[in-house]
Design a protein around this motif. Structure first.
Motif, PDB file in Angstrom:
ATOM      1  N   VAL A  44      64.046   4.384  31.234  1.00  0.00           N
ATOM      2  CA  VAL A  44      64.624   6.031  31.386  1.00  0.00           C
ATOM      3  C   VAL A  44      64.762   5.933  33.111  1.00  0.00           C
ATOM      4  CG1 VAL A  44      63.816   7.962  30.984  1.00  0.00           C
ATOM      5  CG2 VAL A  44      63.819   6.494  29.125  1.00  0.00           C
ATOM      6  N   ASN A  45      65.863   5.388  33.587  1.00  0.00           N
ATOM      7  CA  ASN A  45      65.364   4.937  35.010  1.00  0.00           C
ATOM      8  C   ASN A  45      66.410   6.363  35.871  1.00  0.00           C
ATOM      9  OD1 ASN A  45      68.263   4.845  34.547  1.00  0.00           O
ATOM     10  ND2 ASN A  45      68.401   3.022  35.326  1.00  0.00           N
ATOM     11  N   ALA A  46      66.410   6.266  37.744  1.00  0.00           N
ATOM     12  CA  ALA A  46      66.340   7.752  37.958  1.00  0.00           C
ATOM     13  C   ALA A  46      67.615   8.325  37.174  1.00  0.00           C
ATOM     14  CB  ALA A  46      66.873   7.289  39.161  1.00  0.00           C
ATOM     15  N   SER A  47      68.155   7.392  36.880  1.00  0.00           N
ATOM     16  CA  SER A  47      70.128   7.587  36.871  1.00  0.00           C
ATOM     17  C   SER A  47      70.125   8.456  35.600  1.00  0.00           C
ATOM     18  CB  SER A  47      71.011   6.571  35.828  1.00  0.00           C
ATOM     19  OG  SER A  47      72.014   6.562  36.312  1.00  0.00           O
ATOM     20  N   MET A  48      69.443   7.910  34.241  1.00  0.00           N
ATOM     21  CA  MET A  48      69.594   8.478  32.811  1.00  0.00           C
ATOM     22  C   MET A  48      68.361   9.954  33.127  1.00  0.00           C
ATOM     23  SD  MET A  48      70.682   7.082  30.461  1.00  0.00           S
ATOM     24  CE  MET A  48      71.959   6.595  30.944  1.00  0.00           C
ATOM     25  N   ARG A  49      67.156   9.973  34.320  1.00  0.00           N
ATOM     26  CA  ARG A  49      66.861  10.956  34.261  1.00  0.00           C
ATOM     27  C   ARG A  49      67.791  12.506  34.970  1.00  0.00           C
ATOM     28  NH1 ARG A  49      63.203   7.869  36.095  1.00  0.00           N
ATOM     29  NH2 ARG A  49      62.817   8.679  38.055  1.00  0.00           N
ATOM     30  N   ALA A  50      69.014  11.534  35.653  1.00  0.00           N
ATOM     31  CA  ALA A  50      69.948  12.744  36.874  1.00  0.00           C
ATOM     32  C   ALA A  50      70.956  13.032  35.272  1.00  0.00           C
ATOM     33  CB  ALA A  50      70.236  11.867  37.426  1.00  0.00           C
ATOM     34  N   VAL A  51      71.071  12.274  34.783  1.00  0.00           N
ATOM     35  CA  VAL A  51      71.511  12.754  33.186  1.00  0.00           C
ATOM     36  C   VAL A  51      71.556  13.544  32.674  1.00  0.00           C
ATOM     37  CG1 VAL A  51      73.117  11.928  31.105  1.00  0.00           C
ATOM     38  CG2 VAL A  51      73.234  10.061  32.790  1.00  0.00           C
ATOM     39  N   ALA A  52      69.839  13.842  32.191  1.00  0.00           N
ATOM     40  CA  ALA A  52      69.375  14.458  31.181  1.00  0.00           C
ATOM     41  C   ALA A  52      69.091  15.981  32.025  1.00  0.00           C
ATOM     42  CB  ALA A  52      68.238  14.144  30.961  1.00  0.00           C
ATOM     43  N   ASP A  53      68.775  15.645  33.973  1.00  0.00           N
ATOM     44  CA  ASP A  53      68.686  16.571  34.179  1.00  0.00           C
ATOM     45  C   ASP A  53      70.461  17.535  34.511  1.00  0.00           C
ATOM     46  OD1 ASP A  53      66.200  16.330  35.426  1.00  0.00           O
ATOM     47  OD2 ASP A  53      67.479  15.693  36.993  1.00  0.00           O
ATOM     48  N   LEU A  63      65.317  15.829  26.503  1.00  0.00           N
ATOM     49  CA  LEU A  63      64.136  14.760  25.561  1.00  0.00           C
ATOM     50  C   LEU A  63      64.862  13.370  25.902  1.00  0.00           C
ATOM     51  CD1 LEU A  63      61.749  13.814  25.482  1.00  0.00           C
ATOM     52  CD2 LEU A  63      61.814  14.578  23.277  1.00  0.00           C
ATOM     53  N   ALA A  64      64.609  12.347  26.852  1.00  0.00           N
ATOM     54  CA  ALA A  64      64.949  11.306  26.962  1.00  0.00           C
ATOM     55  C   ALA A  64      64.219  10.004  26.567  1.00  0.00           C
ATOM     56  CB  ALA A  64      65.954  10.910  28.616  1.00  0.00           C
ATOM     57  N   PRO A  65      63.920   9.713  25.289  1.00  0.00           N
ATOM     58  CA  PRO A  65      62.800   8.964  25.333  1.00  0.00           C
ATOM     59  C   PRO A  65      62.493   7.371  25.945  1.00  0.00           C
ATOM     60  CG  PRO A  65      64.169   8.982  23.398  1.00  0.00           C
ATOM     61  CD  PRO A  65      64.230  10.246  24.587  1.00  0.00           C
ATOM     62  N   ASP A  66      61.550   6.811  25.999  1.00  0.00           N
ATOM     63  CA  ASP A  66      61.006   5.451  26.519  1.00  0.00           C
ATOM     64  C   ASP A  66      61.315   4.964  25.114  1.00  0.00           C
ATOM     65  OD1 ASP A  66      60.618   3.256  27.520  1.00  0.00           O
ATOM     66  OD2 ASP A  66      58.873   4.220  28.365  1.00  0.00           O
ATOM     67  N   LEU A  67      62.554   4.241  24.624  1.00  0.00           N
ATOM     68  CA  LEU A  67      62.633   3.073  23.914  1.00  0.00           C
ATOM     69  C   LEU A  67      61.993   2.474  24.255  1.00  0.00           C
ATOM     70  CD1 LEU A  67      65.764   5.063  22.722  1.00  0.00           C
ATOM     71  CD2 LEU A  67      62.907   5.627  21.753  1.00  0.00           C
ATOM     72  N   PHE A  68      62.219   1.761  25.082  1.00  0.00           N
ATOM     73  CA  PHE A  68      61.590  -0.396  25.547  1.00  0.00           C
ATOM     74  C   PHE A  68      59.461   0.476  25.405  1.00  0.00           C
ATOM     75  CE2 PHE A  68      64.773  -2.038  28.176  1.00  0.00           C
ATOM     76  CZ  PHE A  68      65.677  -1.546  27.379  1.00  0.00           C
ATOM     77  N   TRP A  69      58.716   1.507  25.009  1.00  0.00           N
ATOM     78  CA  TRP A  69      57.520   1.806  25.457  1.00  0.00           C
ATOM     79  C   TRP A  69      57.114   0.286  24.671  1.00  0.00           C
ATOM     80  CZ3 TRP A  69      53.962   3.146  21.606  1.00  0.00           C
ATOM     81  CH2 TRP A  69      54.669   3.285  20.300  1.00  0.00           C
ATOM     82  N   ARG A  70      57.704  -0.115  23.097  1.00  0.00           N
ATOM     83  CA  ARG A  70      56.465  -1.016  22.455  1.00  0.00           C
ATOM     84  C   ARG A  70      56.630  -2.081  23.376  1.00  0.00           C
ATOM     85  NH1 ARG A  70      56.233   0.237  17.412  1.00  0.00           N
ATOM     86  NH2 ARG A  70      57.001   2.313  16.946  1.00  0.00           N
ATOM     87  N   PHE A  71      57.507  -3.106  24.220  1.00  0.00           N
ATOM     88  CA  PHE A  71      56.670  -4.238  24.580  1.00  0.00           C
ATOM     89  C   PHE A  71      56.904  -4.067  26.582  1.00  0.00           C
ATOM     90  CE2 PHE A  71      61.842  -4.137  24.526  1.00  0.00           C
ATOM     91  CZ  PHE A  71      61.757  -3.908  25.313  1.00  0.00           C
TER      92      PHE A  71
END
Length: 414
Positions: A44-53, A63-71
């Motif tokens: 969920v980098n700046a590019s994804m956050r820009a899409v959310a905005d 809502l953009a969940p961090d789906l890499f959180w498990r590792f």
């Protein structure tokens, strides 16, 4: 893609224990339908956050969940060579089935938010495109949009579980989603009229990512309009674009207030009068243009005669007659040309794009040659151009056609 960030990070509880973060963007209105935004392999980098905005500006609670959180929580990669290597490494460790469970948990949090009103959709890019498809198959989202989803064909058997409408955007040159994969996905939805497939010729993977070399702006604009059309139809919100456009033109031509006109637009809008390339990009330049070179430089007797109006999901296309007396120098239409006192009527088309309930841009088209003929600066005897006749024929199709074609008579039947 968007202006000032509208978002914040929130906590999401995982059903099997632990918590992870998600980036939440809320529209200026404070509420709206929901969209769960599913990430690329870069986090969920700046590019994804820009899409959310961006979608928050369109009226959605995203809502953009961090789906890499498990590792590794909080991964934010760029698009350089080293980051690509890291991203593919993370992808190899990624568990899609756990990610869909995490997405379901994110959906539960999104639906429980007081800002989220009504239905919820899914939107994803690249890896997220496949996740959007699987989210539609395994959860209760009301619709989904998948941009250049990778590997969807491997799970195409789940298409039968999708109850709501879905849109797929594919790129012709995408080696990650080649033609045979795209055809397999289409076959999985055979006989269904609630699945739309769009192919973007000459485009490659990630054509909708402005930071990538593969970015293609025309395709991105077209894809966004198609995505918004689905979200508006299924989720809302529904705006009266016709009335919003009428209010904007009233402030321009009747009230004649630059500041009030700008109040109908997004924070950083733009206007382009195509024939003369006049207008402005961004609030500061456009306000300067409206205040000094458009509103006070439009003749007082200007009249707009409506011919047709087409309302889309995110835009209005207005066809009209634009009528005026050239009694002042018109900076935006006839820059540098002293008043001639001539009366002018021209067909004019305005293509007005909205973001949510605010105007985002205007593309205005007219026949500049017809204007120049009518004020006496272009001789129609020397060029294949016409004057007021273009306006007259627009409203009376019985008037003769092909009058500029000297060879028209040659094709007459014997």
């Amino acid at each position: 893609m968007a202006g000032k960030s509208a978002g914040q990070w929130i906590e999401i509880a995982a059903a099997d224990g632990g918590t992870f973060k998600g980036y939440l963007a809320v529209p200026a209105s404070g509420s709206g339908p929901g969209i769960v935004l599913l990430q690329e392999i870069f986090g969920v980098n700046a590019s994804m956050r820009a899409v959310a905005d961006y979608y928050a500006e369109e009226g959605y609670v995203v809502l953009a969940p961090d789906l890499f959180w498990r590792f590794e929580p909080g991964i934010e990669l760029g698009y350089g060579e080293a980051d690509f290597g890291k991203a593919f490494g993370y992808y190899q460790r990624f568990d899609v089935n756990l990610a869909i469970k995490d997405t379901a948990d994110a959906l539960k949090v999104l639906r429980a938010r007081p800002e989220c009103k009504g239905k919820v959709g899914a939107l994803g890019f690249c890896l997220g495109g496949k996740l959007a498809y699987l989210t539609a198959a395994r959860t209760d989202v009301d619709c989904a949009v998948a941009y250049y989803g990778v590997g969807i064909e491997a799970d195409i058997g789940e298409a039968k579980n999708i109850k709501g409408p879905i849109v797929f955007h594919f790129a012709e040159l995408d080696k990650f989603a080649p033609a045979e994969a795209r055809e397999a996905v289409k076959a999985g939805f055979a006989g269904r009229d609630d699945a739309e497939f769009y192919l973007y010729p000459g485009c490659d993977h990630a054509f909708a990512a402005p930071e990538r070399a593969s970015f293609d702006k025309p395709a991105t604009l077209m894809a966004h309009s198609r995505s918004i059309a689905l979200f508006r139809k299924v989720l809302g919100p529904h705006y009266d674009l016709s009335s919003l456009w009428d209010r904007h033109t009233e402030l321009e031509f009747a009230t004649r207030s630059a500041e009030a006109t700008m109040g109908t637009m997004v924070a950083e809008p733009y206007v382009n009068h195509i024939p003369t390339m006049t207008g402005g990009v961004g609030y500061k330049d456009l306000l300067r243009f409206y205040a000094n070179h458009f509103i006070p430089k439009t003749p007082a007797d200007t009249k707009l005669v409506p011919i047709s109006r087409t309302i889309g999901a995110d835009r209005v296309v207005d066809e009209m007659l634009f009528c005026f007396t050239h009694d002042i120098e018109i900076d935006w239409m006839l820059p540098g040309i002293p008043p001639t006192g001539k009366y002018v009527e021209i067909p004019l088309v305005a293509i007005v794009r909205f973001r949510g309930d605010k105007l985002y841009n205007e593309h205005i088209y007219w026949d500049q040659a017809s204007v120049l003929v009518q004020i006496g600066l272009l001789d129609p005897a020397k060029f294949p151009v016409a004057g007021v006749e273009t306006a007259k024929k627009l409203v009376d199709e019985a008037l003769p056609s092909n009058t500029l074609m000297k060879r028209w008579a040659e094709s007459a039947p014997n």
